[in-house]
Design an enzyme around this catalytic site. Structure first.
Site, short mmCIF file in Angstrom:
data_model
loop_
_atom_site.label_atom_id
_atom_site.label_comp_id
_atom_site.label_asym_id
_atom_site.label_seq_id
_atom_site.Cartn_x
_atom_site.Cartn_y
_atom_site.Cartn_z
N SER A 1 47.39 6.95 15.22
CA SER A 1 48.51 7.21 14.33
C SER A 1 49.52 6.49 14.64
CB SER A 1 48.74 8.71 14.63
OG SER A 1 49.33 8.68 16.19
N VAL A 2 50.62 6.48 13.77
CA VAL A 2 51.83 5.57 13.78
C VAL A 2 52.45 5.95 15.06
CG1 VAL A 2 53.86 4.86 12.98
CG2 VAL A 2 51.99 4.81 11.33
N GLU B 1 46.01 -0.66 14.78
CA GLU B 1 45.59 -0.39 13.45
C GLU B 1 45.77 1.05 13.44
OE1 GLU B 1 44.01 1.21 10.68
OE2 GLU B 1 41.89 1.38 11.80
N CYS C 1 41.65 6.05 7.90
CA CYS C 1 42.88 5.41 7.58
C CYS C 1 43.41 4.82 6.28
CB CYS C 1 43.20 4.69 9.05
SG CYS C 1 41.95 3.37 9.22
N GLU D 1 50.73 10.88 5.17
CA GLU D 1 49.08 10.53 5.41
C GLU D 1 48.52 12.10 5.51
OE1 GLU D 1 46.16 7.64 7.72
OE2 GLU D 1 47.70 8.35 8.88
#
Length: 494
Positions: free
Chosen positions: A233-234, A254, A288, A391
């Site tokens: 995750s970000v 990523e 993703c 997301e």
């Protein structure tokens, strides 16, 4: 092996060429079988002493491995690829039990994994520097050298494949790797560790440490770790970048995505519909790079939507180990409830559910506690809706209409993410023109979610940086040394 029968009986850490129990702990975790809701493993998260031992073993193995020629490393990686092919069914079954994806998909993941090892085995023997001629017969040259001990931190949606994507280029370059899988999916990477050992890597070259955030922090902050490669995750990626920055460690990130899939009116309708399903429902939508914002030109909106709904309703949901299943359960109950919550909010904000978006309870009694839902198609979506902006990471497709090329490009780029994008059109000039304008690291024309190991994969903006796969990844797992050779006398200013 059948669903509901597996239980873990061996240690889940791997160090020095063998499975081991960690010498200290930073907590415990449980791993579930998503198809049944059963606990299949309770394991110890690695503490500081265990992480230190893993790094120590990796450093010792690195000294041996980094001195081998590229061709020697090539032969061992090719042998590992051969063993993966040989054990394909075992690996795919383990992946399905712990992750929930269909056995059909898991087998494809294993194929991509051994292909990745073969690809980087081929590159291992071709790594080279340059020779540069200088005045007076002097010259310089460059050496491409390994970094040292690298850390790979994996996600739970492609546990085995991600471990291969990170370890294959790392090992090809002469590095050692310590891999920490997601605590949700700790199992299949142990098979990879055993395969590397069987193939002939030095003991300790590929170690596995289990754990959550604390274990990850210990790895990122370890003084003897040279690089971090993270998939996830970000928010977590941001924390890893911050921790790595304090040690001046390079990172590959990523991260997430909210990718656009653009369907022009001149597309091949059958391919566009199949592409939209591939872009949204692989691995239960837990991918993703999924193209979850499906922009459809108004002239074909009704026809496209009708066909997408028809095909979505045909997707066979159920026991992921059955051959005809095409969608298994989501990873765990909190995630399932989160996805259903997104659908609820979408309806409250004005979206219309054309199919799915609700719980699915299989008829088989052993599956009734599993984490299943029906794949969902939403229409009447707007760019400002939560389902379009955030997301979701589940089987939820949002369909939006558009009029012109310029309009859809602007809307497609209106996101903080930039992992992937797709375009379906018969106009090849338009296709190349549009992808040139899209702010995404991985773009597809007339297909979606294919991942040849020869092509670099990675994102723009908050979707991360660095690349996995392709020749360029060698640069992310190596460093360049410049050597200047004087063939004459030193000219001094003193």
């Amino acid at each position: 092996m059948s669903t509901g029968t597996f239980i873990v009986s061996q240690p889940l850490n791997y160090r020095g060429g063998a499975r081991v129990d960690p010498v200290d702990a930073s907590g415990t975790e449980k791993a579930f079988e998503p198809a049944t809701g059963r606990v299949i493993a309770t394991f110890t998260c690695s503490g500081e002493k265990e992480v230190n031992l893993a790094v120590q073993d990796a450093k010792a193995a690195f000294k041996i491995w980094s001195q081998k020629s590229g061709m020697e490393r090539c032969r061992i990686l090719l042998e590992a690829a051969r063993i993966i092919r040989e054990r394909k069914e075992e690996i795919a079954t383990m992946e399905t039990i712990n992750n929930g994806k269909s056995i059909f998909e898991a087998r494809l993941d294993v194929d991509i994994s051994w292909q990745c090892l073969e690809y980087y085995a081929g590159l291992a023997g071709s790594m080279a520097g340059e020779h540069i001629q200088l005045p007076g017969g002097s010259f310089g040259y460059t050496r491409r050298e390994p970094l040292g001990v690298c850390v790979g931190i994996g996600a739970w949606n492609y546990p085995f494949q991600i471990a291969c994507w990170k370890s294959a280029p790392a090992l090809a370059c002469g590095n050692a790797m310590i891999f920490k899988p997601s605590p949700f999916t700790p199992l299949s990477v142990l098979l990879l560790a055993e395969i590397y050992t069987e193939a002939g890597v030095p003991p300790g070259l590929f170690n596995v440490v289990q754990g959550g955030a604390t274990t990850g922090q210990l790895l990122c902050q370890h003084r003897d770790v040279a690089k971090i490669s993270f998939t996830g995750s970000v928010p977590t990626g941001s924390k890893i970048m911050e921790m790595s920055a304090k040690g001046i460690k390079p990172v590959t990130l990523e991260l997430g995505g909210k990718s656009p899939l653009i369907i022009f009116s001149d597309c091949d309708m059958g391919n566009a519909v199949k592409g939209a399903l591939m872009a949204n429902f692989l691995t239960q939508g837990e991918v993703c790079c999924n193209g979850t914002r499906v922009f459809v030109q108004k002239e074909i909106l009704d026809k496209f939507t009708e066909e997408v709904v028809k095909q979505t309703q045909r997707i066979k949901i159920g026991d992921p180990l059955l051959e005809d299943t095409r969608m298994g359960p989501l990873i765990n109950r909190p995630h399932l409830e989160r996805i259903l919550g997104f659908v609820k909010v979408a309806k409250e904000q004005g979206a219309k559910v054309l199919c799915g978006g609700d719980l699915y309870v299989p008829e088989d009694p052993k599956l009734k506690e599993g984490y299943y839902m029906r794949p969902c198609v939403l229409t009447n979506c707007r760019d400002d809706m939560t389902c379009v902006k955030e997301e979701i990471f589940g089987p939820v497709m949002s369909i939006l209409s558009f009029d012109t090329e310029a309009e859809v490009v602007e809307r497609a780029n209106d996101t903080t993410f930039g992992l992937a994008a797709g375009v379906f059109t018969r106009d090849i000039q338009r296709a190349h023109r549009v992808v040139a304008e899209l702010q995404a690291g991985m773009c597809f024309i007339n297909n979606y979610n294919v991942s040849p190991v020869e092509l670099p994969f990675g994102g723009y903006k908050k979707s991360g940086f660095g690349r996995e796969n392709g020749r360029v990844t060698i640069e992310y797992y190596s460093q360049l040394k410049t050597v200047c050779v004087e063939m004459g006398d030193v000219e001094s200013v003193f």
